[in-house]
Design a protein around this motif. Structure first.
Motif, PDB file in Angstrom:
ATOM      1  N   SER A 498      -8.423  77.246  20.926  1.00  0.00           N
ATOM      2  CA  SER A 498      -8.234  75.813  20.744  1.00  0.00           C
ATOM      3  C   SER A 498      -9.542  75.084  20.983  1.00  0.00           C
ATOM      4  O   SER A 498     -10.396  75.533  21.754  1.00  0.00           O
ATOM      5  CB  SER A 498      -7.141  75.282  21.667  1.00  0.00           C
ATOM      6  N   ALA A 500     -11.418  71.390  21.712  1.00  0.00           N
ATOM      7  CA  ALA A 500     -11.183  70.057  22.243  1.00  0.00           C
ATOM      8  C   ALA A 500     -12.506  69.449  22.642  1.00  0.00           C
ATOM      9  O   ALA A 500     -13.460  70.147  22.977  1.00  0.00           O
ATOM     10  CB  ALA A 500     -10.241  70.113  23.444  1.00  0.00           C
TER      11      ALA A 500
ATOM     12  N   ILE B  58     -21.016  73.262  25.000  1.00  0.00           N
ATOM     13  CA  ILE B  58     -19.838  73.988  24.551  1.00  0.00           C
ATOM     14  C   ILE B  58     -19.489  75.013  25.618  1.00  0.00           C
ATOM     15  O   ILE B  58     -20.343  75.796  26.039  1.00  0.00           O
ATOM     16  CB  ILE B  58     -20.114  74.719  23.225  1.00  0.00           C
ATOM     17  N   LYS B 104     -10.135  78.731  24.981  1.00  0.00           N
ATOM     18  CA  LYS B 104     -10.325  77.293  24.810  1.00  0.00           C
ATOM     19  C   LYS B 104     -11.813  77.021  24.657  1.00  0.00           C
ATOM     20  O   LYS B 104     -12.626  77.495  25.451  1.00  0.00           O
ATOM     21  CB  LYS B 104      -9.776  76.566  26.038  1.00  0.00           C
ATOM     22  N   ILE B 105     -12.115  76.281  23.657  1.00  0.00           N
ATOM     23  CA  ILE B 105     -13.507  75.909  23.433  1.00  0.00           C
ATOM     24  C   ILE B 105     -13.606  74.410  23.602  1.00  0.00           C
ATOM     25  O   ILE B 105     -12.953  73.649  22.892  1.00  0.00           O
ATOM     26  CB  ILE B 105     -13.984  76.344  22.037  1.00  0.00           C
ATOM     27  N   THR B 106     -14.399  74.017  24.552  1.00  0.00           N
ATOM     28  CA  THR B 106     -14.455  72.602  24.895  1.00  0.00           C
ATOM     29  C   THR B 106     -15.848  72.053  24.650  1.00  0.00           C
ATOM     30  O   THR B 106     -16.846  72.690  24.978  1.00  0.00           O
ATOM     31  CB  THR B 106     -14.085  72.391  26.376  1.00  0.00           C
ATOM     32  N   LEU B 107     -15.849  70.901  24.085  1.00  0.00           N
ATOM     33  CA  LEU B 107     -17.101  70.177  23.881  1.00  0.00           C
ATOM     34  C   LEU B 107     -17.166  69.125  24.967  1.00  0.00           C
ATOM     35  O   LEU B 107     -16.272  68.292  25.084  1.00  0.00           O
ATOM     36  CB  LEU B 107     -17.092  69.519  22.502  1.00  0.00           C
ATOM     37  N   VAL B 108     -18.203  69.172  25.776  1.00  0.00           N
ATOM     38  CA  VAL B 108     -18.209  68.276  26.930  1.00  0.00           C
ATOM     39  C   VAL B 108     -19.629  67.791  27.207  1.00  0.00           C
ATOM     40  O   VAL B 108     -20.599  68.527  27.021  1.00  0.00           O
ATOM     41  CB  VAL B 108     -17.611  68.993  28.160  1.00  0.00           C
TER      42      VAL B 108
END
Lengths: 512, 573
Positions: A498, A500, B58, B104-108
């Motif tokens: 997923s 986000a 990422i 889970k791949i999060t852009l932060v």
């Protein structure tokens, strides 16, 4: 910010190759060609054909199941011939008489000065009446057992019971047609079977072929997820993340987009005035009333992905396509540059996709020699993909606590019909001589797009020595969940990725 | 590589752009992973306070088993993913689902990096995604460099893109979608289409004639009929013998042909007004669109007559016809289209038909009157003809040709009157029922048409119909539309007919004089008969005069049409 440097792989990664194989002849085709593009037929034919095709299977199941039941039930071929007080079983089509179900007549009779009530989330109510009908007539089914069976209109069932004094049929037990036989349940088992046994849990091999499933990109929606879509694209092309992500991305051999790639067009307020202007209608469309931007945006991303892997695109509810099932293929030209790729395919909405491992030439060779079909089937997977409309519709018939989307989906396999509520509450093409929504064979993967949440389940059905197994995958809408589903074609294992964006908002900017 | 920091500084602080690892990679043709490291290096390098860049990261990894959805959704509440919590709660019931590994791949942004990490049970990788002159407030900002990336990617060969880190599958292929081995594909008869392509030109025309018969032969039923048309065709071909001479005359002749055709076409259309009318104006369109059987039958007749009458003139007309026919080729309607289209040879010429049509129109109108079938349009046409005749300047060549042809033509014309009158009435009304038969006839007709094309000279052309004027004061123009009807046998028939449509102010009236193609299709036999009858006595005298007038008009019109040709094409529908 100390960040571990990202290693550059020694050699460029490659993807495993999978190819499409032609469907066996009995696989129904959902393409409506010019000959069949007629809407003049009555829908009754679908029910008639469905009952005729499935009755035999149900009867077989019923006899097997109730053979030894005390009372020696007899099979009554016509529901109206049932005699009172006699234990017997009958076969017919379920019709759910639901007061809350949308009714065309109500719609016509409605007072149009009053706005229509919003569509209901559920049709079911305590007043529902379950009836069973065949060519002869209709009989009411009563009893707690049948009430909890989770039936929807259009299912072919066999019911064992007794007719009561009131003329209803008290149901003791019921059967369905059962899962259809499965042609290809093995995927190269000879080669890797042993390894599998040794290493059951972490059974991922670098050579395994994966496919990626996504649905509901809804490009152009009011609250866009362009950023997530960009991440998705980069992940699929193998550029995002560290080596581990790039490795897992490099095993994806193709992408299936299960509907709703575009958000529904929201007409702008000035569209009404413009419609009056003849100029805007000269080219058959209201040129100024919508923006082509979402299509271009989607096309750009698809082109980006198409450079890396084959893509299958199904139309969905919100796509610019017909509303009746089966939805026909979207026009390729709509997708811009991606349409130049032969590996970019537009599919019909329910679509069977037959995938074989290995290169296309290999498969073609195998296929060419029809005698060697056994070889081909060994490394072959049948995928049934739809964009979710049938399940969404059936979900309205049933109470949610006991029934879930997964349980309904698995029921459709046992019913041997993927969209029984068509044509009752689900719009479908008026087929005359066939009902393509009947499962001729059980697919290996049953993929349903545009669901609110991810879910997967392996459904098995043992009949005699044949075991049919099918993995159901509910693919959540990407815009809502940012989820991409990956399936291992060999093991049918599933995992999700997923995407986000977090903490992108007022908080950050205010800090600065 | 030394230029990378400079590039970054320029992009970030002068142009205020977001620089992602991808755009950097494309810019310097470096591997994406190298680009990520470059971004990190640049970001780690101390900069002056004025040049403070903000990094976005990422993170990928596994979340804590069950906590995964909850904490995330709550955090997201304040942010962008308002949808998540709601739907998640509703659909939590998907509990019966098998548990699967979730990545889970999060852009932060860098400020929240540490906090984001706390959600992860296991972090697979973490890298810098982009640098920006200020913190990113919206995730879609990372798409800003995409346009440049797409441009760069478009120039990269697959091999190069692989070196940049793209993973390209072996199955990715450019080309047309190929039907699966066993899958039944829609096969269209390619032979006829290829033959008819515009590029073939004059030489192709002969081959086309031959080929068409073949196609027709496929339909075994009317072979006899086909043979006849071929015969008729063959003679004209022979007459054509002077290729060079043809070239000279070709234009003039073609025009004449066009005129004739247009006239013919107009006549039927007028007669049949209620029934489908074809515009000849833009030939290519007319060809494509015109499926009208009636037109086909009529045209052939006329053409045949002309061909027979004007043997010398025939060759040029053929060319014109051929070209036209070739242009329109569309699978089903191709054959019919060919027959119909022949009149307008080239696109430019196609436009010309109008002027020509005027001259011809007169003759046609006259004929029509004799024949009894008169249309409202006739009067209008006559008027137009008069006007045109006055205007006509360049008729010299055409006139001469026409004069020569006249006697034979006149004979043809006589024939036409009787036959023509009958045909339009018969043919047009029952278009749906005819469908089955029509196909074959069409083919035959097509053959005949080629021969017929030469006719053009002798025939008088109708003047344009009076063109209704729209509210905006501009003349309305004819638009060819198609409608589908179902005949008694359940076959769907597509008919083309023309209508007046108001013209945008922006657009010149260019389209006005589109010749209508006769809508009535006759059976092969009909067409043949017509052809024989076509020669008309009347045509002889009148046609010459009319043609002169028409020529002058045509030349000017031709220019217009040429310039307007493209516009017509797009504007008509």
């Amino acid at each position: 910010m100390p960040t571990a440097t990202t290693m550059v792989p020694d050699a460029p990664k490659t993807r495993p190759s999978t190819s499409l194989v032609a469907p066996p002849n009995k696989t129904p085709q959902f393409t409506i060609d010019a000959q069949n593009k007629s809407y003049k037929h009555q829908y009754a034919n679908i029910y008639f054909v469905r009952l005729r095709l499935l009755r035999g299977f149900v009867e077989e199941q019923a006899k097997k199941k109730w053979n030894e039941v005390a009372g020696n039930p007899t099979f009554v071929p016509r529901v109206l011939d049932v005699e009172k007080g006699q234990l017997c079983f009958i076969i017919g089509t379920v019709y759910m008489d639901m007061p809350l179900k949308p009714n065309v007549l109500d719609d016509i009779a409605r007072d149009h000065s009053i706005p229509a009530p919003p569509p209901r989330k559920k049709f079911n109510s305590p007043d529902d009446i379950i009836t069973l009908e065949d060519e002869s007539g209709r009989v009411c089914l009563v009893g707690d057992r049948i009430r909890s069976a989770g039936l929807v209109t259009g299912v072919i069932i066999g019911a064992l019971g007794i007719e009561t004094n009131s003329g209803d049929f008290e149901v003791v037990d019921y059967v369905f047609a059962g899962m259809a036989p499965q042609v290809s349940s093995e995927w190269d088992s000879s080669k890797r079977g042993e390894e599998m046994d040794i290493d059951e849990s972490g059974d991922e091999f670098p050579s395994d072929e994966w496919i990626a499933l996504v649905s509901g990109l809804e490009v152009g929606a009011p609250s866009p997820t362009d950023g997530e879509l960009e991440l998705l694209t980069e992940f699929l092309t193998g550029e995002l993340g560290g080596l581990s992500e790039q490795n897992s991305a490099s095993r994806i051999s193709r992408l299936i987009i299960a509907g709703n790639s575009l958000a529904p067009v929201v007409s702008t307020s000035n569209s009404v005035t413009e419609e009056v202007d003849r100029k805007t209608r000269r080219y058959g469309q209201e040129s100024a009333a919508f923006s082509p931007h979402p299509t271009i945006n989607l096309g750009d991303h698809l082109l980006d992905i198409a450079r890396s892997m084959p893509i299958h695109v199904l139309p969905g509810e919100s796509d610019p396509s017909g509303t009746i099932l089966p939805q026909q293929t979207l026009p390729r030209a709509m997708f811009g540059g991606a349409s130049a790729y032969s590996s970019f395919r537009c599919e019909t909405n329910p679509a069977y996709i037959h995938i074989a491992s290995g290169s296309a030439s290999n498969a073609a060779a195998k296929n060419g020699a029809s005698s060697s079909k056994v070889d081909a089937s060994e490394r072959r997977r049948t995928l049934l993909v739809n964009s979710g409309q049938p399940l969404n519709d059936m979900f309205k018939y049933l109470d949610s606590p006991p029934h879930t989307r997964l349980s309904i989906a698995s029921s459709t396999l046992h019913w041997r019909h993927m969209a029984p509520t068509a044509p009752d509450t689900l719009w479908c093409h008026p087929y005359f001589t066939t009902d393509p929504f009947i499962f001729a064979e059980t697919p290996d993967l049953y993929i349903i797009g545009n669901q609110p949440a991810f879910g997967t389940k392996m459904v098995t059905d043992k009949q005699d020595e044949d075991e049919a197994r099918c993995r159901i995958i509910l693919v959540p809408g990407f815009r809502q969940t940012g989820t991409l589903v990956l399936v291992n074609l060999r093991t049918l294992d599933v995992k999700t990725v997923s995407f986000a964006a977090q903490s992108m908002g007022g908080a950050l900017s205010s800090d600065v | 590589m030394s230029s990378i920091p400079d590039f970054l500084a320029k992009q970030l602080f002068i142009e205020k752009n977001v620089v992602t690892y991808r755009s950097l990679s494309r810019q310097f043709k470096i591997h994406v992973n190298v680009a990520k490291n470059e971004l990190a290096t640049y970001h780690a390098t101390p900069q002056s306070s004025a040049e403070q860049s903000y990094a976005t990261y990422i993170i990928s990894g596994e979340l804590f088993p069950r906590a995964s959805s909850q904490p995330l959704s709550t955090e997201d509440d304040t942010q962008m993913d308002v949808d998540e919590p709601q739907e998640g709660q509703e659909d939590e019931p998907e509990v019966d689902s098998d548990l699967v590994p979730q990545v889970k791949i999060t852009l932060v942004g860098e400020k929240d990096l540490e906090q984001a990490k706390t959600q992860y049970a296991r972090i697979f990788s973490e890298h810098i995604y982009c640098l920006s002159p200020s913190p990113l407030v919206d995730s879609s900002l990372i798409c800003a460099p995409s346009a440049n990336i797409y441009k760069a990617d478009a120039k990269l060969s697959p091999e190069q893109s692989i070196l940049l880190g793209r993973v390209v599958g072996p199955d990715v292929k450019i080309g047309k979608v190929q039907p699966l081995p066993a899958a039944s594909s829609k096969g269209k008869a390619p032979a006829t289409t290829t033959v008819r392509k515009p590029g073939l030109a004059a030489s192709a025309s002969l081959s086309k004639v031959k080929e068409e018969p073949k196609a027709e032969s496929i339909k075994a039923e009317k072979k006899a009929d086909e043979v006849k048309p071929k015969d008729s065709k063959s003679p004209p071909v022979i007459s054509k013998p002077k290729p060079s001479g043809k070239l000279d005359f070709s234009k003039a002749k073609a025009k004449a042909k066009e005129e004739k055709k247009t006239v013919k076409e107009e006549e039927p259309s007028e007669r049949e007004k209620t029934e489908p009318i074809f515009k000849i104006g833009p030939p290519s369109r007319a060809k494509r669109e015109t499926k009208g059987k009636s037109t086909a039958s009529k045209k052939p007749v006329k053409r045949e007559s002309s061909s027979s009458a004007t043997s010398p003139s025939e060759p040029p007309p053929r060319r014109g016809t051929k070209r036209k026919s070739a242009m329109p080729i569309d699978s089903d309607s191709e054959q019919s289209a060919v027959t119909e289209t022949p009149a307008p040879s080239g696109p430019s010429r196609s436009i010309s038909p109008v002027p020509k049509s005027r001259g011809k129109a007169k003759t046609a109108a006259v004929k029509v009157k004799k024949g009894i079938v008169l249309s409202d349009d006739e009067d209008d046409e006559d008027e137009d003809n008069l006007k045109e005749s006055k205007v006509s300047k360049s008729y010299g060549r055409k006139k001469t040709v026409i004069k020569e042809v006249d006697p034979s033509l006149s004979a043809m014309m006589d024939m036409d009157d009787d036959s023509v009158i009958k045909h339009p009435r018969r043919v047009t009304p029952p278009p749906p029922s005819d469908t089955e038969q029509t196909d074959e006839p069409d083919e035959d007709v097509a053959m005949e048409d080629d021969e017929d094309l030469p006719k053009p000279i002798p025939k008088k052309k109708k003047v344009k119909k009076a063109i209704p004027v729209g509210r905006n004061g501009l003349k309305k123009r004819r638009v060819v539309k198609s409608r589908m009807t179902t005949d008694a046998k359940g076959y769907i028939i597509t008919e083309d007919y023309s209508e007046y449509e108001s013209v945008d102010e922006e657009e010149p009236e260019e389209p006005k004089p589109k010749a209508k193609k006769p809508a009535a299709r006759g059976k092969k036999s009909d067409s043949e008969e017509k052809s024989s009858k076509v020669s008309s006595k009347e045509k002889g005298g009148k046609s010459s005069a009319a043609t002169k007038g028409s020529k002058s008009g045509t030349s000017s019109k031709v220019k217009k049409t040429m310039s307007g040709g493209l516009m017509d094409f797009f504007g008509k529908k």
